[in-house]
Write a protein that holds these residues in place. Sequence first.
Motif, PDB file in Angstrom:
ATOM      1  N   LEU A  14       0.831  -1.199   0.000  1.00 26.31           N
ATOM      2  CA  LEU A  14       0.000   0.000   0.000  1.00 26.31           C
ATOM      3  C   LEU A  14       0.865   1.248   0.000  1.00 26.31           C
ATOM      4  O   LEU A  14       1.793   1.370   0.796  1.00 26.31           O
ATOM      5  CB  LEU A  14      -0.890  -0.009   1.257  1.00 26.31           C
ATOM      6  N   LEU A  15       0.539   2.177  -0.900  1.00 25.52           N
ATOM      7  CA  LEU A  15       1.189   3.490  -0.929  1.00 25.52           C
ATOM      8  C   LEU A  15       0.195   4.527  -0.452  1.00 25.52           C
ATOM      9  O   LEU A  15      -0.899   4.663  -1.005  1.00 25.52           O
ATOM     10  CB  LEU A  15       1.655   3.823  -2.350  1.00 25.52           C
ATOM     11  N   LEU A  16       0.559   5.261   0.602  1.00 22.96           N
ATOM     12  CA  LEU A  16      -0.272   6.334   1.145  1.00 22.96           C
ATOM     13  C   LEU A  16       0.361   7.669   0.785  1.00 22.96           C
ATOM     14  O   LEU A  16       1.557   7.864   0.998  1.00 22.96           O
ATOM     15  CB  LEU A  16      -0.385   6.212   2.662  1.00 22.96           C
ATOM     16  N   ALA A  17      -0.442   8.585   0.262  1.00 27.38           N
ATOM     17  CA  ALA A  17       0.062   9.897  -0.139  1.00 27.38           C
ATOM     18  C   ALA A  17      -0.802  10.977   0.502  1.00 27.38           C
ATOM     19  O   ALA A  17      -2.014  11.033   0.270  1.00 27.38           O
ATOM     20  CB  ALA A  17       0.037  10.035  -1.664  1.00 27.38           C
ATOM     21  N   ASP A  18      -0.174  11.806   1.311  1.00 25.44           N
ATOM     22  CA  ASP A  18      -0.885  12.866   2.045  1.00 25.44           C
ATOM     23  C   ASP A  18      -0.583  14.209   1.398  1.00 25.44           C
ATOM     24  O   ASP A  18       0.512  14.752   1.578  1.00 25.44           O
ATOM     25  CB  ASP A  18      -0.445  12.849   3.512  1.00 25.44           C
ATOM     26  N   GLU A  19      -1.528  14.746   0.640  1.00 25.18           N
ATOM     27  CA  GLU A  19      -1.371  16.026  -0.064  1.00 25.18           C
ATOM     28  C   GLU A  19      -0.026  16.082  -0.803  1.00 25.18           C
ATOM     29  O   GLU A  19       0.772  16.998  -0.600  1.00 25.18           O
ATOM     30  CB  GLU A  19      -1.483  17.199   0.925  1.00 25.18           C
ATOM     31  N   PRO A  20       0.260  15.111  -1.676  1.00 23.62           N
ATOM     32  CA  PRO A  20       1.596  15.020  -2.262  1.00 23.62           C
ATOM     33  C   PRO A  20       1.970  16.164  -3.190  1.00 23.62           C
ATOM     34  O   PRO A  20       3.151  16.327  -3.505  1.00 23.62           O
ATOM     35  CB  PRO A  20       1.541  13.688  -3.031  1.00 23.62           C
ATOM     36  N   THR A  21       0.997  16.941  -3.657  1.00 22.92           N
ATOM     37  CA  THR A  21       1.306  18.083  -4.526  1.00 22.92           C
ATOM     38  C   THR A  21       1.086  19.415  -3.816  1.00 22.92           C
ATOM     39  O   THR A  21       1.245  20.464  -4.428  1.00 22.92           O
ATOM     40  CB  THR A  21       0.444  18.048  -5.803  1.00 22.92           C
ATOM     41  N   GLY A  22       0.750  19.375  -2.530  1.00 28.38           N
ATOM     42  CA  GLY A  22       0.375  20.590  -1.819  1.00 28.38           C
ATOM     43  C   GLY A  22       1.476  21.626  -1.704  1.00 28.38           C
ATOM     44  O   GLY A  22       1.207  22.821  -1.610  1.00 28.38           O
ATOM     45  N   ALA A  23       2.749  21.174  -1.710  1.00 31.94           N
ATOM     46  CA  ALA A  23       3.875  22.105  -1.563  1.00 31.94           C
ATOM     47  C   ALA A  23       4.577  22.372  -2.886  1.00 31.94           C
ATOM     48  O   ALA A  23       5.661  22.951  -2.896  1.00 31.94           O
ATOM     49  CB  ALA A  23       4.870  21.545  -0.549  1.00 31.94           C
ATOM     50  N   LEU A  24       3.958  21.963  -4.005  1.00 32.87           N
ATOM     51  CA  LEU A  24       4.624  22.051  -5.296  1.00 32.87           C
ATOM     52  C   LEU A  24       4.015  23.126  -6.185  1.00 32.87           C
ATOM     53  O   LEU A  24       2.830  23.459  -6.064  1.00 32.87           O
ATOM     54  CB  LEU A  24       4.526  20.697  -6.022  1.00 32.87           C
ATOM     55  N   ASP A  25       4.843  23.636  -7.107  1.00 37.55           N
ATOM     56  CA  ASP A  25       4.305  24.545  -8.107  1.00 37.55           C
ATOM     57  C   ASP A  25       3.496  23.740  -9.122  1.00 37.55           C
ATOM     58  O   ASP A  25       3.458  22.513  -9.095  1.00 37.55           O
ATOM     59  CB  ASP A  25       5.423  25.341  -8.788  1.00 37.55           C
ATOM     60  N   THR A  26       2.847  24.444 -10.038  1.00 36.11           N
ATOM     61  CA  THR A  26       1.917  23.784 -10.956  1.00 36.11           C
ATOM     62  C   THR A  26       2.593  22.721 -11.809  1.00 36.11           C
ATOM     63  O   THR A  26       2.090  21.594 -11.951  1.00 36.11           O
ATOM     64  CB  THR A  26       1.251  24.823 -11.867  1.00 36.11           C
ATOM     65  N   ALA A  27       3.765  23.053 -12.375  1.00 36.73           N
ATOM     66  CA  ALA A  27       4.454  22.105 -13.254  1.00 36.73           C
ATOM     67  C   ALA A  27       4.903  20.867 -12.482  1.00 36.73           C
ATOM     68  O   ALA A  27       4.727  19.732 -12.939  1.00 36.73           O
ATOM     69  CB  ALA A  27       5.646  22.780 -13.928  1.00 36.73           C
ATOM     70  N   SER A  28       5.483  21.075 -11.294  1.00 31.17           N
ATOM     71  CA  SER A  28       5.924  19.933 -10.484  1.00 31.17           C
ATOM     72  C   SER A  28       4.736  19.101 -10.028  1.00 31.17           C
ATOM     73  O   SER A  28       4.815  17.869  -9.950  1.00 31.17           O
ATOM     74  CB  SER A  28       6.713  20.425  -9.270  1.00 31.17           C
ATOM     75  N   GLY A  29       3.636  19.782  -9.735  1.00 29.20           N
ATOM     76  CA  GLY A  29       2.424  19.072  -9.340  1.00 29.20           C
ATOM     77  C   GLY A  29       1.922  18.161 -10.446  1.00 29.20           C
ATOM     78  O   GLY A  29       1.489  17.032 -10.195  1.00 29.20           O
ATOM     79  N   ARG A  30       1.998  18.634 -11.691  1.00 30.10           N
ATOM     80  CA  ARG A  30       1.603  17.790 -12.825  1.00 30.10           C
ATOM     81  C   ARG A  30       2.505  16.576 -12.944  1.00 30.10           C
ATOM     82  O   ARG A  30       2.049  15.467 -13.238  1.00 30.10           O
ATOM     83  CB  ARG A  30       1.624  18.603 -14.119  1.00 30.10           C
ATOM     84  N   ASP A  31       3.809  16.775 -12.718  1.00 28.38           N
ATOM     85  CA  ASP A  31       4.753  15.658 -12.795  1.00 28.38           C
ATOM     86  C   ASP A  31       4.411  14.578 -11.766  1.00 28.38           C
ATOM     87  O   ASP A  31       4.429  13.379 -12.072  1.00 28.38           O
ATOM     88  CB  ASP A  31       6.184  16.150 -12.557  1.00 28.38           C
ATOM     89  N   VAL A  32       4.123  14.998 -10.546  1.00 32.04           N
ATOM     90  CA  VAL A  32       3.790  14.036  -9.492  1.00 32.04           C
ATOM     91  C   VAL A  32       2.447  13.375  -9.778  1.00 32.04           C
ATOM     92  O   VAL A  32       2.269  12.170  -9.548  1.00 32.04           O
ATOM     93  CB  VAL A  32       3.806  14.715  -8.109  1.00 32.04           C
ATOM     94  N   ARG A  33       1.506  14.141 -10.299  1.00 32.05           N
ATOM     95  CA  ARG A  33       0.213  13.571 -10.693  1.00 32.05           C
ATOM     96  C   ARG A  33       0.411  12.468 -11.732  1.00 32.05           C
ATOM     97  O   ARG A  33      -0.151  11.383 -11.622  1.00 32.05           O
ATOM     98  CB  ARG A  33      -0.680  14.665 -11.271  1.00 32.05           C
ATOM     99  N   ASP A  34       1.240  12.746 -12.747  1.00 27.58           N
ATOM    100  CA  ASP A  34       1.501  11.743 -13.783  1.00 27.58           C
ATOM    101  C   ASP A  34       2.198  10.514 -13.196  1.00 27.58           C
ATOM    102  O   ASP A  34       1.919   9.370 -13.595  1.00 27.58           O
ATOM    103  CB  ASP A  34       2.359  12.345 -14.899  1.00 27.58           C
ATOM    104  N   LEU A  35       3.110  10.752 -12.249  1.00 31.90           N
ATOM    105  CA  LEU A  35       3.821   9.653 -11.612  1.00 31.90           C
ATOM    106  C   LEU A  35       2.857   8.747 -10.845  1.00 31.90           C
ATOM    107  O   LEU A  35       2.905   7.512 -10.967  1.00 31.90           O
ATOM    108  CB  LEU A  35       4.889  10.217 -10.672  1.00 31.90           C
ATOM    109  N   LEU A  36       1.961   9.334 -10.057  1.00 26.58           N
ATOM    110  CA  LEU A  36       0.999   8.538  -9.297  1.00 26.58           C
ATOM    111  C   LEU A  36       0.058   7.781 -10.227  1.00 26.58           C
ATOM    112  O   LEU A  36      -0.310   6.630  -9.956  1.00 26.58           O
ATOM    113  CB  LEU A  36       0.203   9.448  -8.355  1.00 26.58           C
ATOM    114  N   THR A  37      -0.315   8.418 -11.334  1.00 26.95           N
ATOM    115  CA  THR A  37      -1.166   7.752 -12.318  1.00 26.95           C
ATOM    116  C   THR A  37      -0.460   6.535 -12.901  1.00 26.95           C
ATOM    117  O   THR A  37      -1.045   5.452 -13.039  1.00 26.95           O
ATOM    118  CB  THR A  37      -1.548   8.731 -13.444  1.00 26.95           C
TER     119      THR A  37
END
Length: 230
Positions: free
Chosen positions: A163-186
């Motif tokens: 199990l992988l738990l992610a707590d607000e994983p993009t909350g501290a990131l800028d928009t571009a980095s947030g997209r990268d992490v979103r794609d990674l989790l997907t």
Amino acid sequence: MHQVIELDGVAKRYDRVGAPALGPLTLSVAEGEALAVTGPSGSGKSTLLNLVAGLDRPTDGAVIVAGRRIDRLSERGLAEFRREYIGMVFQFFNLLDDLTVTDNIQLPARLTGTSRRKAAARAEELMETLGILKHASAYPGRLSGGERQRVAVARALINRPALLLADEPTGALDTASGRDVRDLLTDLHRAGQTVVLVTHDMALAKACASRTVHLVDGRVAQDFDAQAAR
């Protein structure tokens, strides 16, 4: 289908008056599912994640993760269980600044007794997959927010957790980095990783999750198949 998480009549109170912070609720998450937990501040999202991670204990009910009744484990047993079965990704990364990227990633494996050689090989595999191999010898403070979150994800995955738990994983990131992490989790979900994601970001939930649970005042207000809603 095998259930990775089973919450049976779970409730959590922090005081004796008023409504519980969470529940009572019954909820299950199947192997390979990506569940997004959404809701306003104070709705019980973090409490739910902490109970599943064994960082907190329920006032009532049973918490079963990877087939283990974790609310009955000792503190030592919980720590050992988390290291072996659960990977955690936090909003502010929680990396150790005095360790290199590769040492940060290897740390959970070394704590479970994995040999240095095997831990190094697994860390290298993850760094290559996540596009951070060139930063192996760098220190976290020299990386961008998105790169640090990739290091945190690699560290969370090194023991191949159920199990992988992610707590607000993009909350501290800028928009571009947030997209990268979103794609990674997907990508991780598509590869079969079971994920529970707590987020305020509905775009992140929509992109990453196969199912979304929306909490209000500690109760499940909505539980729907995110893919069917697309």
